[in-house]
Motif scaffolding. Sequence first.
Motif: not given
Lengths: 242, 242
Positions: B107-119, B193-197
């Motif tokens: 299963r592949i689960q995209p997650v939105q983190t605080q530093h995720t650019n893509s919404e 994400p690229e900016g880290g957690f």
Amino acid sequence: MTDAKIRLYVDQPLGPGQSVPLTADQAHYLFAVMRLGKGAAVALFNGRDGEWRAEVIEAGKRGGILLCTAQMRPLQLPPDLWLLFAPIKKARTDFIVEKATEMGAARIQPVQTQHTNSERIRQDRLQAHAVEAAEQCGSTFVPEVAELVPLDRLLAAWPAERRILWCNESLLGARAALLSEGTRGPWAILVGPEGGFSEREKTRLAQMPQVTPVSLGPRILRADTAAVAALTLWQAVLGDWA
Amino acid sequence: MTDAKIRLYVDQPLGPGQSVPLTADQAHYLFAVMRLGKGAAVALFNGRDGEWRAEVIEAGKRGGILLCTAQMRPLQLPPDLWLLFAPIKKARTDFIVEKATEMGAARIQPVQTQHTNSERIRQDRLQAHAVEAAEQCGSTFVPEVAELVPLDRLLAAWPAERRILWCNESLLGARAALLSEGTRGPWAILVGPEGGFSEREKTRLAQMPQVTPVSLGPRILRADTAAVAALTLWQAVLGDWA
């Protein structure tokens, strides 16, 4: 670490008080794109002298000068691991070079196998990809991307002491051979082209005492995936991740 | 195996004597692009019923019909491993989905983190990438690509028994924690994400008993590289490569 937010690869020697003239492209990047001005800090590396903090002392449209102020990190060489791969489509070949640099290969050697489609590579372009990946991943080293050579010729002069981790697609689904910590020393990883290795190549590789065949699971991995997976297996046991 | 050179994913049920109507796109691919005609063999899978040999019994410009003749392989489920990742640039997000499918994520689960650019993500486009990767890698299973959810919300309802292998960039250069065979069971890999957690996310993850942080060597890996590397470490010890 340093106040420098930008890492830049340069060709020139780096050392205490060393001034570093910039090319027009580098000046454009630092002063026009990134909008740095006099006094700004940049992290420099050249693959030989570690990472240096440098300050902008001249900023022009077609050039500029940086001055090395302090070494932030010594040169850190990756383990003695080569990646041998058969060039595939352009984007995926670029990707393999980027990933091999990030993963810590010391040398990237494109090889022409019997089933390799691509007979030429743009060595300079691939080397530039390795530089860019080294800038991004924080490495102080840049692996050399060698010219394409026929696999046959490479194997005919293969050094006795350098082992080869052979990603052998014929082993699909076999248990992944776990690398043993007892086999430290120089290694190369060999990843084949999309069509796999020829029977003649397989016979030859199977007869070489340096060769350890490895299975990468029950699914057919693309060459770029196989490269990252094999580099991971090696680095985790024998390399600088261990 | 089978005389079919082409593997095709279809939605319909597959079984003995089952006829499978083709969409216009599938008909175009098989009959115009690949130039198959009546009587040609195709390997079909739908992610549920294994792989079937099927024969072309009707070939038209806008459709066609295949007939299942024999099951070549039963359904082979991947291990119970999820990949959680923060979407990055389009090409690299596509790449992560392709690689996770090849490597055997369930299963592949995209997650939105605080530093995720893509919404936002195009879930349907990513699912199509997973299908294409499954066709290519010979898998009889296609992982679901779930809708993007906030990491916070996902962790708030995280099942007690599912472990998380956390690719924690703060551990740069630490010895890679080797997974132990004693921790079989449901797992997820979490790549940031690229900016880290964010600090809040790191604190929370560090407090969860299900979480095992892992280091991926001394260089900063891109998120797509980290995903393949973490999947390799897991598959080689706990998954279907072992």
